[in-house]
Design a protein around this motif. Structure first.
Motif, PDB file in Angstrom:
ATOM      1  N   GLU A 143       0.775  -1.087   0.270  1.00 30.54           N
ATOM      2  CA  GLU A 143       0.046   0.638   0.092  1.00 30.54           C
ATOM      3  C   GLU A 143       1.005   0.834   0.296  1.00 30.54           C
ATOM      4  O   GLU A 143       0.421   2.230  -0.437  1.00 30.54           O
ATOM      5  CB  GLU A 143      -1.031   0.226   1.434  1.00 30.54           C
ATOM      6  CG  GLU A 143      -1.634  -1.046   1.275  1.00 30.54           C
ATOM      7  CD  GLU A 143      -0.956  -2.598   1.855  1.00 30.54           C
ATOM      8  OE1 GLU A 143       0.121  -2.096   2.137  1.00 30.54           O
ATOM      9  OE2 GLU A 143      -1.281  -3.779   1.628  1.00 30.54           O
ATOM     10  N   GLN A 144       2.102   1.229   0.533  1.00 29.19           N
ATOM     11  CA  GLN A 144       3.080   2.596   0.604  1.00 29.19           C
ATOM     12  C   GLN A 144       3.268   3.275  -1.156  1.00 29.19           C
ATOM     13  O   GLN A 144       3.499   4.155  -0.849  1.00 29.19           O
ATOM     14  CB  GLN A 144       3.755   2.047   1.889  1.00 29.19           C
ATOM     15  CG  GLN A 144       4.386   3.373   2.180  1.00 29.19           C
ATOM     16  CD  GLN A 144       5.764   3.180   3.766  1.00 29.19           C
ATOM     17  OE1 GLN A 144       5.863   2.208   3.972  1.00 29.19           O
ATOM     18  NE2 GLN A 144       6.391   3.989   3.972  1.00 29.19           N
ATOM     19  N   LEU A 145       3.653   2.114  -1.144  1.00 31.19           N
ATOM     20  CA  LEU A 145       4.403   2.014  -2.527  1.00 31.19           C
ATOM     21  C   LEU A 145       4.222   3.850  -2.945  1.00 31.19           C
ATOM     22  O   LEU A 145       4.298   4.291  -3.932  1.00 31.19           O
ATOM     23  CB  LEU A 145       4.055   0.695  -3.695  1.00 31.19           C
ATOM     24  CG  LEU A 145       4.420  -0.225  -3.693  1.00 31.19           C
ATOM     25  CD1 LEU A 145       4.648  -1.620  -4.488  1.00 31.19           C
ATOM     26  CD2 LEU A 145       6.536  -0.111  -3.410  1.00 31.19           C
ATOM     27  N   ILE A 153      10.974   5.360  -6.106  1.00 28.68           N
ATOM     28  CA  ILE A 153      10.843   4.603  -6.062  1.00 28.68           C
ATOM     29  C   ILE A 153      11.742   3.677  -7.289  1.00 28.68           C
ATOM     30  O   ILE A 153      12.335   2.892  -7.008  1.00 28.68           O
ATOM     31  CB  ILE A 153       9.703   3.467  -5.966  1.00 28.68           C
ATOM     32  CG1 ILE A 153       9.556   4.064  -4.854  1.00 28.68           C
ATOM     33  CG2 ILE A 153      10.372   2.188  -6.548  1.00 28.68           C
ATOM     34  CD1 ILE A 153       7.192   3.184  -4.364  1.00 28.68           C
ATOM     35  N   GLU A 154      11.561   4.773  -8.086  1.00 31.32           N
ATOM     36  CA  GLU A 154      12.642   4.096  -9.389  1.00 31.32           C
ATOM     37  C   GLU A 154      14.058   4.322  -9.551  1.00 31.32           C
ATOM     38  O   GLU A 154      14.847   4.818  -8.806  1.00 31.32           O
ATOM     39  CB  GLU A 154      12.188   5.263 -10.434  1.00 31.32           C
ATOM     40  CG  GLU A 154      12.685   4.940 -11.811  1.00 31.32           C
ATOM     41  CD  GLU A 154      11.585   5.790 -13.168  1.00 31.32           C
ATOM     42  OE1 GLU A 154      11.304   7.022 -13.487  1.00 31.32           O
ATOM     43  OE2 GLU A 154      11.922   4.636 -14.217  1.00 31.32           O
ATOM     44  N   SER A 190       7.686  -3.164  -9.596  1.00 27.49           N
ATOM     45  CA  SER A 190       8.300  -2.804 -10.805  1.00 27.49           C
ATOM     46  C   SER A 190       7.221  -1.891 -11.090  1.00 27.49           C
ATOM     47  O   SER A 190       7.976  -1.496 -12.678  1.00 27.49           O
ATOM     48  CB  SER A 190       8.613  -4.147 -11.651  1.00 27.49           C
ATOM     49  OG  SER A 190       6.732  -4.571 -11.576  1.00 27.49           O
ATOM     50  N   LYS A 191       5.911  -1.814 -10.839  1.00 23.61           N
ATOM     51  CA  LYS A 191       5.518  -0.922 -11.356  1.00 23.61           C
ATOM     52  C   LYS A 191       5.950   0.526 -11.783  1.00 23.61           C
ATOM     53  O   LYS A 191       5.476   1.575 -12.263  1.00 23.61           O
ATOM     54  CB  LYS A 191       3.936  -1.048 -11.512  1.00 23.61           C
ATOM     55  CG  LYS A 191       3.326  -2.350 -12.058  1.00 23.61           C
ATOM     56  CD  LYS A 191       1.699  -2.359 -10.829  1.00 23.61           C
ATOM     57  CE  LYS A 191       1.498  -3.488 -11.007  1.00 23.61           C
ATOM     58  NZ  LYS A 191       0.037  -3.992 -10.808  1.00 23.61           N
ATOM     59  N   TYR A 192       6.283   0.860  -9.828  1.00 23.19           N
ATOM     60  CA  TYR A 192       6.936   2.639  -9.981  1.00 23.19           C
ATOM     61  C   TYR A 192       8.650   2.366 -10.429  1.00 23.19           C
ATOM     62  O   TYR A 192       9.090   2.939 -10.018  1.00 23.19           O
ATOM     63  CB  TYR A 192       7.219   2.336  -7.777  1.00 23.19           C
ATOM     64  CG  TYR A 192       5.612   2.584  -8.801  1.00 23.19           C
ATOM     65  CD1 TYR A 192       4.406   3.199  -8.250  1.00 23.19           C
ATOM     66  CD2 TYR A 192       4.444   2.003  -7.908  1.00 23.19           C
ATOM     67  CE1 TYR A 192       3.056   3.488  -8.287  1.00 23.19           C
ATOM     68  CE2 TYR A 192       3.429   1.238  -7.551  1.00 23.19           C
ATOM     69  CZ  TYR A 192       3.157   2.625  -7.771  1.00 23.19           C
ATOM     70  OH  TYR A 192       1.221   2.878  -6.901  1.00 23.19           O
ATOM     71  N   GLY A 193       9.223   1.152 -11.526  1.00 23.63           N
ATOM     72  CA  GLY A 193      10.708   0.852 -11.631  1.00 23.63           C
ATOM     73  C   GLY A 193      11.525   1.071 -10.376  1.00 23.63           C
ATOM     74  O   GLY A 193      12.677   0.959 -10.743  1.00 23.63           O
ATOM     75  N   ALA A 194      11.182  -0.014  -9.560  1.00 23.66           N
ATOM     76  CA  ALA A 194      12.432  -0.535  -8.760  1.00 23.66           C
ATOM     77  C   ALA A 194      12.783  -1.543  -9.110  1.00 23.66           C
ATOM     78  O   ALA A 194      12.219  -2.236 -10.378  1.00 23.66           O
ATOM     79  CB  ALA A 194      11.634  -1.206  -7.847  1.00 23.66           C
TER      80      ALA A 194
END
Lengths: 464, 464
Positions: A143-145, A153-154, A190-194
């Motif tokens: 949830e925090q992402l 995050i990226e 991964s959706k936030y570029g991690a």
């Protein structure tokens, strides 16, 4: 505790009185159940079978040589029981391989590194061969992402660190409250570029064992998948403390796990044909595959040998079931559930009538009772048997989730049940290097088998 | 067992619903009990105290340096809790010392010897310095001695080999059915001219650990006393099989244990004074001494730290008892019960009014409930509280033996209780080298402490 001579004599007298009074009033059910508990505790085979599975074969990840050895061994043992039929049911399973041991450290200042124990999550992709090194950001859940967003995050590694809730008495509830981080953390991050994720092990204890377990990328294209690993609870605490002191820590990890093409494997099945209603089928089972780090004694060698023991106890006590009692050792529960799905698929295609399914997949600890997934009417029928279990300190009869492998079989009118052993120690060992045979107590394991056999006996003799 | 994302979400919703519904209806008792369980599982001190007792001090046989260190350590820890009063109660205790490690073998033919693991029983005399070597005769209990008579026993070593009954679900019942061999075997065998006794260890598992424990010569003159030792269960099996092949086996053993003069030691006592009825005393305790082979973690370090935790949980939750709640760490339960006797003697001499005593001396395993030694009326009062324990899976409320140390306090109108943890693993460790800290699970230990604190709370707030 000591116990002196006098106390002993007094207790002996009480015991004799107890025996005499029980002797007068024991019902047929009480007699059969007592016979099975007695046998399980004295001549039961489960513990020896588990010794072989754990110490001669070891971890049995789907598609491995050991998984095949476990298929061969358990089939041979079931054959030796003299039941009516033993067979292998082919099923295609994923073959994921861990590769060389994973390696990780974090770096507070350049050159000042601290190694931490990690293991790849089951199904994860590898890191590049040179590993991944990046800043690491701690979150307390998926949830925090979205709060942090791509900005923060990226290009980083995400560290999921929400611990299991120690105040839950049922440790499986605490597990359920955390496991989304392991299962979906990589996909979501991964959706936030991690660039990768590190997940706190699902363990209530502070120790140095990383705990693996399944994760999923859903239908994410392979090119977008990021590697995921578990870190031990001690490692997670250390990393978290270090991040509080210095948020700019670099984290490095390297793993070369790989997913191969599916390979053929088997569910191992054995049955005693019903003498009166052979078309009504009762299934009792556990899963034969395990993770690769330990030897899978609790998860789920225990459930397999307990299920096999049900047939052994029936044979040894001369009990001939009215209905068909079938043991199924499911393949690939851990990373695919292919065995459970295949068994249900074949059962449906053959139009088989399953009335009851019982699963043991919560460790070989002292049995406390069962959860039932059934109609209220059937549940009340089961509750009427509860008193028969009282002499064995089996007291927990509640509605609830029954089991993953028997799940696909579920349909209206059927009763599903799960054995519920004491759960306090389960997650100390679950999916980790220390899920090993020496952590299974013979009596606890065998009591579980007798408890299962007793329930199967009651279902068989009473029906639903 | 795995658990997927969906299941987790479903469970999370169920959990929230459960919390909300509980939130609406929780009674004052439910709230206090939940607070204590939560604290015990998160911030409890018991496990850390036990770590110190076990790993920094170790085995604490009465009269030893370690026993004194344990007195000092627990007193200091109790002082640090900020309770109303902490004191030491002097008591003279026996000082028995094992000496150099025991040694034993049997000889099938001259020169062909097999070593076996033994340990002197607590209180035994030494063998002559050159040991005892004689023919050995196996019996299945004291009763068999009179059948064999002096003819067949004189000049031999008697081997008591009746095993614990594996079919007993409560392993303490199995223990009670055997322990007369250990406690009185030497005294009884000496009457038929035996030179020594070897007793099968009180252990349900086959392993290589000999288990010590108390034995007594009664008032037998010293010159007639014969040495007694325990043999491991594996050793007993091997010896028994070898005797079947060759009844003429010679057995040799040597031990140089010694009983010194009594020395001064202490019960460690701490109390919170009652706010409303300070003269009504509630005692909760375990025993601080242990055997010397292991570190006494289960027997009875666990009971001590759980008892201390009761006061800690009261302080931490801000609960001020109406009655005086007193923790007593009894000295010398194992080989004399001097601490238990002294505490009762002083209580009687001061005309103190004890209304309730609770003992924990059955290991630090998952708590299953309590046994109560009380009037039927008081027992029914206690039964009315049983439902409050259901969320913690504590279900066993039965009449029965409460505990050895609190025994001397017993009088009409008083309620005595014993914590009953799961007993399956207890005798794997009892009085043996492997009664060590790593075999205690933190959650299981702390759940036991919270269970005790909850019962003490209910007694205190309701009275009898």
């Amino acid at each position: 505790m000591k116990n002196n001579y006098k106390v002993s004599n007094k207790l002996a007298v009480l015991f004799i009185i107890a025996c005499l009074s029980v002797g007068r009033s024991q019902s047929k059910d009480e007699v059969q159940i007592k016979k099975m508990y007695d046998l399980a505790l004295t001549e039961g085979k489960g513990y020896d079978w588990l010794n072989y599975l754990s110490n001669q074969i070891g971890g049995r990840l789907s598609g491995s040589v050991q998984a095949q050895q476990a298929v061969d061994y358990t089939k041979a043992q079931l054959d030796s029981l003299g039941v009516d039929k033993v067979w292998l049911q082919p099923v295609m399973v994923p073959k994921w391989v861990r590769g060389t041991p994973e390696f990780a450290y974090f770096e507070t200042t350049p050159g000042s590194t601290t190694n931490v124990a990690i293991c790849a999550l089951g199904g994860s992709v590898a890191t590049p061969s040179t590993g991944v090194k990046a800043k690491i950001i701690e979150v307390d859940g998926i949830e925090q992402l979205s709060t942090l967003g791509k900005d923060q995050i990226e290009g980083k590694i995400v560290f999921f660190n929400r611990p299991m809730d120690a105040t839950q008495i049922n440790t499986f509830t605490a597990y359920s409250g955390c496991v989304d981080q392991r299962y979906a953390g990589a996909l979501e991050a991964s959706k936030y570029g991690a660039l990768g994720v590190i997940v706190r092990s699902m363990n209530l204890r502070l120790d140095n064992y990383p705990h693996t377990g399944s994760m999923s990328y859903g239908d994410q294209p392979e090119s977008e998948r990021i590697p995921a690993a578990a870190i031990s609870t001690n490692g997670a605490e250390l990393l978290s403390t270090s991040l509080k002191l210095n948020p700019d820590i670099n984290f490095y990890f390297k793993q070369n796990c790989k997913l191969f093409k599916d390979v053929e494997s088997y569910n191992v099945i054995a049955e005693i044909k019903g003498s009166e209603k052979p078309d009504e089928i009762i299934v009792v089972g556990g899963h034969l595959d395990s993770w690769d780090l330990g030897d899978g004694s609790h998860d789920d060698g225990a459930g397999c040998v307990q299920s096999m023991e049900v047939l052994n106890l029936f044979k040894k006590t001369g009990y001939k079931p009215k209905r068909t009692v079938r043991v199924v050792l499911f393949m690939n529960e851990e990373n695919g559930l292919r065995g459970g799905n295949k068994y249900a698929e074949v059962a449906i295609s053959k139009n088989e009538r399953h009335i009851f399914a019982l699963e043991s997949d919560s460790g070989g600890f002292t049995p406390r009772g069962f959860t039932f997934d059934s109609s209220q009417e059937d549940f009340e029928k089961v509750l009427a048997w509860k008193n028969l279990f009282k002499p064995y300190l089996v007291h927990y009869f509640e509605k609830g989730f029954a089991g993953a492998d028997i799940g696909p079989l579920k349909k209206d009118g059927m009763v599903m049940a799960g054995l519920r052993p004491d759960s306090q120690r389960y997650f100390d060992h679950h999916h980790a290097e220390n899920d090993t045979f020496e952590h299974v107590n013979r009596r606890e394991l065998q009591l579980g088998a007798a408890t299962m056999a007793s329930l199967v006996y009651l279902v068989d003799s009473n029906g639903f």
